[in-house]
Design a protein around this motif. Sequence first.
Motif, PDB file in Angstrom:
ATOM      1  N   VAL A 249       2.490   1.830  -3.514  1.00  0.00           N
ATOM      2  CA  VAL A 249       1.311   2.382  -4.602  1.00  0.00           C
ATOM      3  C   VAL A 249       1.372   3.843  -4.259  1.00  0.00           C
ATOM      4  O   VAL A 249       1.232   4.671  -5.178  1.00  0.00           O
ATOM      5  N   LYS A 250       1.108   4.048  -3.061  1.00  0.00           N
ATOM      6  CA  LYS A 250       0.991   5.668  -2.774  1.00  0.00           C
ATOM      7  C   LYS A 250       2.142   6.445  -3.088  1.00  0.00           C
ATOM      8  O   LYS A 250       2.145   7.504  -3.471  1.00  0.00           O
ATOM      9  N   PHE A 251       3.477   5.930  -2.693  1.00  0.00           N
ATOM     10  CA  PHE A 251       4.611   6.561  -3.325  1.00  0.00           C
ATOM     11  C   PHE A 251       4.688   6.632  -4.832  1.00  0.00           C
ATOM     12  O   PHE A 251       4.961   7.833  -5.056  1.00  0.00           O
ATOM     13  N   LYS A 252       4.264   5.690  -5.618  1.00  0.00           N
ATOM     14  CA  LYS A 252       4.328   5.926  -7.125  1.00  0.00           C
ATOM     15  C   LYS A 252       3.234   7.211  -7.435  1.00  0.00           C
ATOM     16  O   LYS A 252       3.771   7.759  -8.467  1.00  0.00           O
ATOM     17  N   ASN A 253       2.076   7.066  -6.860  1.00  0.00           N
ATOM     18  CA  ASN A 253       1.202   8.193  -7.238  1.00  0.00           C
ATOM     19  C   ASN A 253       1.754   9.347  -6.940  1.00  0.00           C
ATOM     20  O   ASN A 253       1.504  10.283  -7.683  1.00  0.00           O
ATOM     21  N   ASP A 254       2.175   9.520  -5.690  1.00  0.00           N
ATOM     22  CA  ASP A 254       2.725  10.841  -5.282  1.00  0.00           C
ATOM     23  C   ASP A 254       3.905  11.319  -6.127  1.00  0.00           C
ATOM     24  O   ASP A 254       4.122  12.616  -6.521  1.00  0.00           O
TER      25      ASP A 254
ATOM     26  N   GLN B 129       2.440  12.571  -9.519  1.00  0.00           N
ATOM     27  CA  GLN B 129       1.990  13.933  -9.576  1.00  0.00           C
ATOM     28  C   GLN B 129       3.128  15.151  -9.299  1.00  0.00           C
ATOM     29  O   GLN B 129       2.840  15.925  -9.651  1.00  0.00           O
TER      30      GLN B 129
ATOM     31  N   VAL C   2       0.882  -1.072   0.039  1.00  0.00           N
ATOM     32  CA  VAL C   2       0.110  -0.038  -0.007  1.00  0.00           C
ATOM     33  C   VAL C   2       0.816   1.298  -0.011  1.00  0.00           C
ATOM     34  O   VAL C   2       0.506   2.069  -0.682  1.00  0.00           O
ATOM     35  N   PRO C   3       2.004   1.374   0.707  1.00  0.00           N
ATOM     36  CA  PRO C   3       2.656   2.553   0.672  1.00  0.00           C
ATOM     37  C   PRO C   3       3.465   2.811  -0.348  1.00  0.00           C
ATOM     38  O   PRO C   3       3.827   3.724  -1.088  1.00  0.00           O
TER      39      PRO C   3
END
Length: 160
Positions: A45-50, A53, A42-43
């Motif tokens: 995937v969040k890192f990739k999206n951040d 952006q 989960v972190p």
Amino acid sequence: MYRYSTNRARGNTGAPGLKERAKTLLIIVLLAALVVGLIVGVPAVKFKNDARQLYLARIQLECGNALDLSGSLSRTAGTSSTSTLSKIRSYVYAMETINSLSVGMDGSNGYIISEDWFTNLYSIIDAYSSQLLTGMNTSEQQTSLYNSLQTLSQQLSGVD
């Protein structure tokens, strides 16, 4: 005296208890692996999206800077045009580098800007530079550069 013979006669050799323990142990190990995967995944995937952006925001900033400078270019061979053009080239290079970082992170899905944009922008900048060196009118290249950067900026504002 024949302690084991009675168990064998009933078909109870102790193996079913061992099989149940193995199944239980396997389920516990798989659940633990699932929990660890979720905790780590989960972190990530969040890192990739951040990161995507952040890359997009930085490319938009660099494109805006290049666009602002292209509007200030002289339509004739002005004294500051060469340095302004080199600054625009550095902004385009920064966009290309950030785009490459995004591709390195996400593979072929990571393109924020198509490579064709950079080829086009560099060819316009090179043509503009050639016109500056010869002292010829640069209005066509200036308009082309401004319009290309304007279109790119509009497309970037629509990217999620």
